[in-house]
Write a protein that holds these residues in place. Structure first.
Motif, PDB file in Angstrom:
ATOM      1  N   GLN A 630       0.839  -1.178  -0.065  1.00  0.00           N
ATOM      2  CA  GLN A 630       0.095   0.094  -0.109  1.00  0.00           C
ATOM      3  C   GLN A 630       0.907   1.379  -0.007  1.00  0.00           C
ATOM      4  OE1 GLN A 630      -3.092   0.140  -0.297  1.00  0.00           O
ATOM      5  NE2 GLN A 630      -3.775  -2.153   0.013  1.00  0.00           N
ATOM      6  N   GLU A 631       1.689   1.690  -0.966  1.00  0.00           N
ATOM      7  CA  GLU A 631       2.176   2.666  -1.312  1.00  0.00           C
ATOM      8  C   GLU A 631       1.383   3.812  -1.946  1.00  0.00           C
ATOM      9  OE1 GLU A 631       5.890   1.231  -3.031  1.00  0.00           O
ATOM     10  OE2 GLU A 631       6.304   0.055  -1.550  1.00  0.00           O
ATOM     11  N   GLY A 632       2.132   4.812  -2.269  1.00  0.00           N
ATOM     12  CA  GLY A 632       1.523   6.238  -2.767  1.00  0.00           C
ATOM     13  C   GLY A 632       1.178   6.178  -4.079  1.00  0.00           C
ATOM     14  N   ASN A 633       2.257   5.340  -4.696  1.00  0.00           N
ATOM     15  CA  ASN A 633       1.812   5.299  -6.398  1.00  0.00           C
ATOM     16  C   ASN A 633       1.488   4.072  -6.563  1.00  0.00           C
ATOM     17  OD1 ASN A 633       4.128   3.712  -5.400  1.00  0.00           O
ATOM     18  ND2 ASN A 633       5.697   4.690  -6.983  1.00  0.00           N
ATOM     19  N   SER A 634       1.294   3.308  -5.585  1.00  0.00           N
ATOM     20  CA  SER A 634       0.313   1.891  -6.235  1.00  0.00           C
ATOM     21  C   SER A 634      -0.960   2.235  -7.114  1.00  0.00           C
ATOM     22  CB  SER A 634       0.156   1.119  -4.882  1.00  0.00           C
ATOM     23  OG  SER A 634      -0.633   0.036  -5.201  1.00  0.00           O
ATOM     24  N   VAL A 635      -1.219   1.429  -8.124  1.00  0.00           N
ATOM     25  CA  VAL A 635      -2.191   1.507  -8.812  1.00  0.00           C
ATOM     26  C   VAL A 635      -3.435   0.955  -8.026  1.00  0.00           C
ATOM     27  CG1 VAL A 635      -3.517   0.886 -11.066  1.00  0.00           C
ATOM     28  CG2 VAL A 635      -0.914   1.197 -10.787  1.00  0.00           C
ATOM     29  N   LEU A 636      -3.197  -0.155  -7.361  1.00  0.00           N
ATOM     30  CA  LEU A 636      -4.141  -0.645  -6.494  1.00  0.00           C
ATOM     31  C   LEU A 636      -4.835   0.371  -5.332  1.00  0.00           C
ATOM     32  CD1 LEU A 636      -2.842  -4.114  -5.505  1.00  0.00           C
ATOM     33  CD2 LEU A 636      -5.112  -3.407  -7.045  1.00  0.00           C
ATOM     34  N   THR A 637      -3.909   1.186  -4.992  1.00  0.00           N
ATOM     35  CA  THR A 637      -4.414   2.249  -4.073  1.00  0.00           C
ATOM     36  C   THR A 637      -5.380   3.299  -4.430  1.00  0.00           C
ATOM     37  OG1 THR A 637      -2.381   2.072  -2.777  1.00  0.00           O
ATOM     38  CG2 THR A 637      -3.595   3.952  -2.321  1.00  0.00           C
ATOM     39  N   HIS A 638      -5.263   3.438  -5.917  1.00  0.00           N
ATOM     40  CA  HIS A 638      -6.290   4.257  -6.516  1.00  0.00           C
ATOM     41  C   HIS A 638      -7.528   3.611  -7.039  1.00  0.00           C
ATOM     42  CE1 HIS A 638      -3.160   7.412  -6.406  1.00  0.00           C
ATOM     43  NE2 HIS A 638      -2.291   6.757  -6.808  1.00  0.00           N
ATOM     44  N   ASN A 639      -7.586   2.330  -6.923  1.00  0.00           N
ATOM     45  CA  ASN A 639      -8.601   1.648  -7.538  1.00  0.00           C
ATOM     46  C   ASN A 639      -9.372   0.843  -6.478  1.00  0.00           C
ATOM     47  OD1 ASN A 639      -8.527   2.060 -10.728  1.00  0.00           O
ATOM     48  ND2 ASN A 639      -6.414   2.048 -10.069  1.00  0.00           N
ATOM     49  N   GLN A 640      -9.026   1.052  -4.886  1.00  0.00           N
ATOM     50  CA  GLN A 640      -9.559   0.103  -4.205  1.00  0.00           C
ATOM     51  C   GLN A 640     -11.140  -0.162  -4.028  1.00  0.00           C
ATOM     52  OE1 GLN A 640      -7.957   1.997  -0.492  1.00  0.00           O
ATOM     53  NE2 GLN A 640      -5.962   0.545  -0.453  1.00  0.00           N
ATOM     54  N   LEU A 641     -11.646   1.025  -4.355  1.00  0.00           N
ATOM     55  CA  LEU A 641     -13.262   0.909  -4.191  1.00  0.00           C
ATOM     56  C   LEU A 641     -13.554   0.296  -5.394  1.00  0.00           C
ATOM     57  CD1 LEU A 641     -15.350   1.758  -2.588  1.00  0.00           C
ATOM     58  CD2 LEU A 641     -15.717   3.870  -3.994  1.00  0.00           C
ATOM     59  N   THR A 642     -12.967   0.388  -6.850  1.00  0.00           N
ATOM     60  CA  THR A 642     -13.426  -0.514  -7.752  1.00  0.00           C
ATOM     61  C   THR A 642     -13.051  -1.872  -7.659  1.00  0.00           C
ATOM     62  OG1 THR A 642     -13.000   1.305  -9.402  1.00  0.00           O
ATOM     63  CG2 THR A 642     -13.330  -0.898 -10.339  1.00  0.00           C
ATOM     64  N   LEU A 643     -12.015  -2.254  -6.833  1.00  0.00           N
ATOM     65  CA  LEU A 643     -11.844  -3.578  -6.415  1.00  0.00           C
ATOM     66  C   LEU A 643     -12.610  -4.319  -5.916  1.00  0.00           C
ATOM     67  CD1 LEU A 643      -7.812  -3.659  -6.747  1.00  0.00           C
ATOM     68  CD2 LEU A 643      -9.322  -5.147  -8.072  1.00  0.00           C
ATOM     69  N   SER A 644     -13.138  -3.466  -4.825  1.00  0.00           N
ATOM     70  CA  SER A 644     -13.969  -3.965  -3.698  1.00  0.00           C
ATOM     71  C   SER A 644     -15.167  -4.401  -4.520  1.00  0.00           C
ATOM     72  CB  SER A 644     -14.280  -2.858  -2.638  1.00  0.00           C
ATOM     73  OG  SER A 644     -12.956  -2.461  -2.066  1.00  0.00           O
ATOM     74  N   LYS A 645     -15.681  -3.550  -5.366  1.00  0.00           N
ATOM     75  CA  LYS A 645     -17.156  -3.817  -6.080  1.00  0.00           C
ATOM     76  C   LYS A 645     -17.022  -5.320  -6.971  1.00  0.00           C
ATOM     77  CE  LYS A 645     -18.381   0.964  -6.231  1.00  0.00           C
ATOM     78  NZ  LYS A 645     -18.865   2.021  -6.926  1.00  0.00           N
ATOM     79  N   LEU A 646     -15.589  -5.478  -7.393  1.00  0.00           N
ATOM     80  CA  LEU A 646     -15.409  -6.706  -8.186  1.00  0.00           C
ATOM     81  C   LEU A 646     -15.302  -7.787  -7.439  1.00  0.00           C
ATOM     82  CD1 LEU A 646     -12.971  -4.875 -11.047  1.00  0.00           C
ATOM     83  CD2 LEU A 646     -15.326  -5.532 -11.344  1.00  0.00           C
ATOM     84  N   VAL A 647     -14.635  -7.506  -6.248  1.00  0.00           N
ATOM     85  CA  VAL A 647     -14.374  -8.877  -5.486  1.00  0.00           C
ATOM     86  C   VAL A 647     -15.594  -9.202  -4.974  1.00  0.00           C
ATOM     87  CG1 VAL A 647     -12.995  -9.524  -3.646  1.00  0.00           C
ATOM     88  CG2 VAL A 647     -11.910  -8.286  -5.190  1.00  0.00           C
ATOM     89  N   LEU A 648     -16.689  -8.548  -4.736  1.00  0.00           N
ATOM     90  CA  LEU A 648     -17.862  -8.662  -4.227  1.00  0.00           C
ATOM     91  C   LEU A 648     -18.630  -9.986  -4.807  1.00  0.00           C
ATOM     92  CD1 LEU A 648     -19.886  -8.194  -1.937  1.00  0.00           C
ATOM     93  CD2 LEU A 648     -21.128  -6.410  -3.329  1.00  0.00           C
ATOM     94  N   LYS A 649     -18.399 -10.239  -6.058  1.00  0.00           N
ATOM     95  CA  LYS A 649     -19.224 -11.424  -6.716  1.00  0.00           C
ATOM     96  C   LYS A 649     -18.537 -12.700  -6.111  1.00  0.00           C
ATOM     97  CE  LYS A 649     -16.868 -11.201 -11.283  1.00  0.00           C
ATOM     98  NZ  LYS A 649     -17.338 -11.106 -12.647  1.00  0.00           N
ATOM     99  N   LEU A 650     -17.218 -12.753  -5.977  1.00  0.00           N
ATOM    100  CA  LEU A 650     -16.291 -13.926  -5.529  1.00  0.00           C
ATOM    101  C   LEU A 650     -17.128 -14.162  -3.919  1.00  0.00           C
ATOM    102  CD1 LEU A 650     -14.603 -12.723  -8.148  1.00  0.00           C
ATOM    103  CD2 LEU A 650     -12.766 -13.897  -6.544  1.00  0.00           C
ATOM    104  N   LEU A 651     -17.088 -13.083  -3.204  1.00  0.00           N
ATOM    105  CA  LEU A 651     -17.512 -13.268  -1.832  1.00  0.00           C
ATOM    106  C   LEU A 651     -18.838 -13.970  -1.850  1.00  0.00           C
ATOM    107  CD1 LEU A 651     -16.612 -12.888   1.196  1.00  0.00           C
ATOM    108  CD2 LEU A 651     -17.848 -10.792   0.963  1.00  0.00           C
ATOM    109  N   LEU A 652     -19.743 -13.493  -2.556  1.00  0.00           N
ATOM    110  CA  LEU A 652     -21.252 -13.976  -2.645  1.00  0.00           C
ATOM    111  C   LEU A 652     -21.441 -15.319  -3.445  1.00  0.00           C
ATOM    112  CD1 LEU A 652     -22.987 -10.534  -2.990  1.00  0.00           C
ATOM    113  CD2 LEU A 652     -22.467 -11.950  -1.010  1.00  0.00           C
TER     114      LEU A 652
END
Length: 823
Positions: A630-652
């Protein structure tokens, strides 16, 4: 009330501890469990070719017109009966010297062009072989006795009527002493005058008997062996050949069995008489008889004939045809038992060991092709290992690599068969030490360097690597091969459309990087590593196969299999990326790679868990590993919310593996306030609370991690408590805590955060007393370790208990204990 309203420090977010100054074994295991993971996958499946051919239907040689055929017909007329030894293949360069002729060449009178050779052979040939050479050795041509003295050698050995035959003693004495009756001396040419024909009626054997008296020890032994061979031939071999011909002319039901027995008897007789190989002077007659039997078209008999012909060291065209004959028999799986009960396999391995590629390349091709078919039989596979087939293959590989410049086409054909044979041998567990000890894995890398354009060879070798790289000793041997990582990347780039080759190379690289930090770094530092891997990812993403595209009409017959094959490539590729992320240098670099993150998110968006479960699980594992950085220039840091939505279908989803990986991803992403709010707003926390009833330590551990982070926010703590999270955590601690102190410690951290600000009031008195009793019991050293049955793991569990559980449990005990009224 004072104790309940007492403020206490909230545990930090669920995040693994790294780079500690001192690490115990428990901390190391804890890091691996909490954060970076190596996903697992199955080895690519290789279906067996139902039709035994030199080159299968999927071979790149299928469209080549000049490739060697798998089907042909052989008859007796195809063989050469004389079977003369082939030339050495060495050509002498012409001499530059041109002799000057004493007489000029006259085209009109050819008789004057060249001098005539001497009329007397003794003028040009001084050494005579055999008996005459020894009889003439003592004296020179100038001291030959006169004819009148009857001491001429020729005349003495061919005495006329009424003449007494000189003994060997007398001949020797007169020659060495030089004493003889004087007489006129004759010219050398006169001493060669033919003697008159012997009409005395003496048998020729008498002459030969006299000659043998002058033989030396070596010549005498040779003549004795020849006589013994003649006796064996006349008494045993010739009758066997006659029997073979007579039985072959008949048509009785048991004639084939009889012929096989006769061939076996002939083989034994020749072996006992030491007449195998090229020792027998009449071997052409034997071969002629054997070749005629081939037209009977019996697999069992032809195998006997082939074995005997190879023992007689046939060469040239006959060697090729015999190898074709054996290959033809091996094409039928029903004939495998014939090979299992015969020594023909030894003969084939002998051909691989001794024959030269440039002279007998095609014979080698069909020999190795037969071994490839036979190695598909488990019983024969064991025989090949016992007969050192792997060691012989290693030497043949070196010879083929050396022959690359002189005969690259036939060497390539042979290598296709040889690598396919090694692929079958790699299936046997006992072959793995042999592959390592004979350096086969490194030798095959050399073959890949030379034949990187040959898809068949590269595919076969990739199959060998994919099988053996699952075992630690083979991984180590392959990892020690110089430039193997760069070589694999070059092959991936060159043959990116060859799915079966690509998927196996990716699987091999995934195995190499699964447990080796050095391998992860070496691969990442190779030229064009990420460009090659991400281009492959992009090419196999198959964006046109979205659900909307598939609804337009039924797919073509090949489409489902193609989709599955492409997905298998992505499964292995994503697994490789997940393994590479574990390295402390590679992970941050990939976390900042926009293309990599976008491809992973796109896969989550395009695929469904029902159709692509393993792929999505591996994608989630890769995102989990990347989200650790979790670093400042991490692409994941800027797309955390989008990833959370995509991962939700796996959780369910209904997949346990997908739910577990999604929970782990939320464990890292929930360090963000935005992600925590998204989870609470979409009531994902309720599903996480339900996971505490799963009775799976891994599932409960990951769910507790997310709940620990969610309890950082006061509004979330209230919702969690009202949802019964605290009671579920107490039950989880009671049921699973003693067997897993890391889980027990994580449960305590979640309870500690939830009980901040007086939330412990939501536990009734009975639940509070139960929790306090559990914590006090588990905090006792002897009581805690008595649950551990495995003595080997006792120290490990004790370390986890001291580091993970006891510190947080002690704080909870102090909070839950009622205040002392006397204090």
């Amino acid at each position: 009330m004072d104790s309940m309203e007492r403020k206490h420090e909230i545990c930090g977010p669920f995040i693994p501890r790294r780079n500690a100054l001192t690490k115990t074994s428990a901390e190391i295991v804890s890091e691996a469990r909490q954060s970076l993971r190596v996903p697992s996958t199955q080895r690519p499946f290789t279906p067996r070719d139902g039709h035994r051919q030199l080159f299968g239907q999927s071979s790149a040689r299928a469209v080549v017109d000049n490739r060697p055929p798998s089907t042909f017909s052989l008859h007796a007329q195809n063989f050469d009966a004389p079977d003369s030894r082939p030339g050495s293949g060495t050509r002498l360069s012409p001499l530059d010297h041109k002799p000057k002729l004493p007489v000029p060449y006259d085209a009109e009178d050819p008789s004057r062009a060249l001098p005539k050779p001497p009329t007397d052979p003794l003028e040009t040939k001084r050494g005579l072989a055999g008996v005459r050479a020894r009889l003439l050795r003592a004296g020179s041509l100038t001291t030959l006795p006169p004819v009148e003295g009857k001491t001429d050698v020729k005349q003495g050995l061919n005495a006329g009527p009424g003449q007494k035959q000189p003994s060997a003693k007398r001949l020797s004495s007169s020659d060495h002493s030089g004493h003889h009756k004087p007489g006129p001396r004759r010219a050398a040419s006169e001493s060669r005058i033919k003697q008159p024909v012997d009409d005395s009626g003496a048998k020729p054997t008498a002459c030969r008997a006299e000659q043998r008296t002058e033989l030396g020890p070596e010549e005498n032994t040779t003549r004795t062996e020849e006589d013994a061979g003649a006796v064996v031939w006349n008494n045993v071999i010739a009758p066997l050949l006659q029997q073979l011909e007579s039985v072959a002319a008949g048509s009785s039901a048991g004639s084939l069995d009889c012929l096989c027995d006769l061939c076996d008897s002939l083989h034994r007789t020749l072996a006992e008489a030491d007449l195998l190989g090229r020792r027998c002077k009449r071997r052409s007659g034997i071969l002629r008889t054997l070749f005629r039997l081939i037209d009977l078209n019996s697999a069992q008999l032809n195998l006997q004939i082939a074995k005997l012909c190879l023992s007689l060291c046939v060469s040239g065209k006959n060697l090729l045809n015999i190898c074709k004959l054996v290959f033809q028999i091996s094409r039928s799986e029903s004939n495998d038992a014939l090979f299992q009960n015969s020594s023909i396999i030894d003969s084939l391995l002998g051909i691989l060991s001794s024959e030269d590629v440039s002279d007998c390349g095609e014979a080698l091709l069909y020999s190795v092709g037969a071994l490839k078919f036979l190695s598909g039989n488990s019983a024969i596979l064991r025989l090949l290992l016992d007969k050192n087939c792997i060691g012989i293959a290693q030497k043949l590989i070196r010879r083929l690599c050396r022959a690359e410049d002189s005969n690259s086409t036939i060497a390539g054909h042979i290598l296709v068969q040889l690598t396919a044979t090694l692929r079958n041998l790699a299936d046997h567990p006992d072959s793995r030490p042999l592959f390592v000890s004979f350096y086969i894995l490194s030798e095959l890398c050399d073959v890949l360097h030379l034949h990187r354009k040959d898809q068949d060879i590269c595919t076969n070798i990739s199959r060998i690597y994919s099988k053996l790289s699952s075992y630690s000793e083979c991984r180590l041997a392959l990892a020690q091969t110089p430039d193997c990582y760069q070589l694999f990347l070059d092959l991936l780039s060159k043959h990116h459309q060859k799915q079966d080759l690509v998927v196996r190379l990716l699987f091999t690289l995934g195995n190499l990087t699964a447990k080796s930090d050095e391998a992860r770094q070496q691969l990442f530092q190779c030229t064009g590593c990420m460009d090659t891997l991400l281009k492959l990812y992009d090419g196999y993403q198959r964006r046109e196969n979205t659900p909307e595209m598939l609804q337009r009409g039924p797919p073509s017959p090949r489409m489902p299999s193609t989709l599955q094959e492409d997905e298998d490539v992505l499964v292995k590729l994503v697994r490789l990326l997940a393994n590479m992320c574990i390295h402390s240098t590679v992970g941050p670099a990939l976390a900042t790679n926009t293309t990599c993150i976008q491809l992973l998110m796109e896969t989550l968006e395009l695929r469904s868990v029902q159709e692509s479960e393993e792929l999505l699980v591996n994608v989630a594992a890769t995102i989990n590993n990347l989200s650790f950085y979790q670093e400042g220039n991490s692409v994941l840091t800027h797309n955390q919310l989008t990833l959370s939505k995509l991962v939700l279908k796996l959780l369910l989803s209904s997949s346990i593996d997908a739910v577990l990986e999604a929970t782990r991803v939320y464990g890292n992403l929930s360090q963000s306030k935005d992600v925590r709010d998204y989870i609470m707003q979409n009531k994902v926390h309720q599903f996480l609370v339900m996971l505490l009833d799963s009775k799976s330590t891994e599932m409960c551990f990951s769910a507790c991690g997310v709940l620990t982070n969610l309890a950082l926010d006061p509004p979330s703590r209230v919702k969690l408590s009202l949802g019964g999270a605290a009671a579920k955590l107490v039950d989880c601690l009671k049921d699973l805590g003693p067997g897993d102190w890391q889980l027990a410690g994580q449960v305590c951290q979640a309870l500690w955060n939830m009980m901040s600000g007086g939330s412990e009031m939501l536990l009734d008195s009975e639940e509070r007393d139960s929790l306090l009793e559990i914590l006090i019991t588990y905090s006792d050293d002897d009581e805690a370790l008595r649950w551990i049955k495995n003595e080997d793991m006792r120290d490990y569990h004790k370390a986890c208990w001291e580091l993970e559980f006891l510190p947080v449990a002690s704080k909870l005990i102090k909070t839950l204990k009622p205040p002392d009224p006397t204090a």
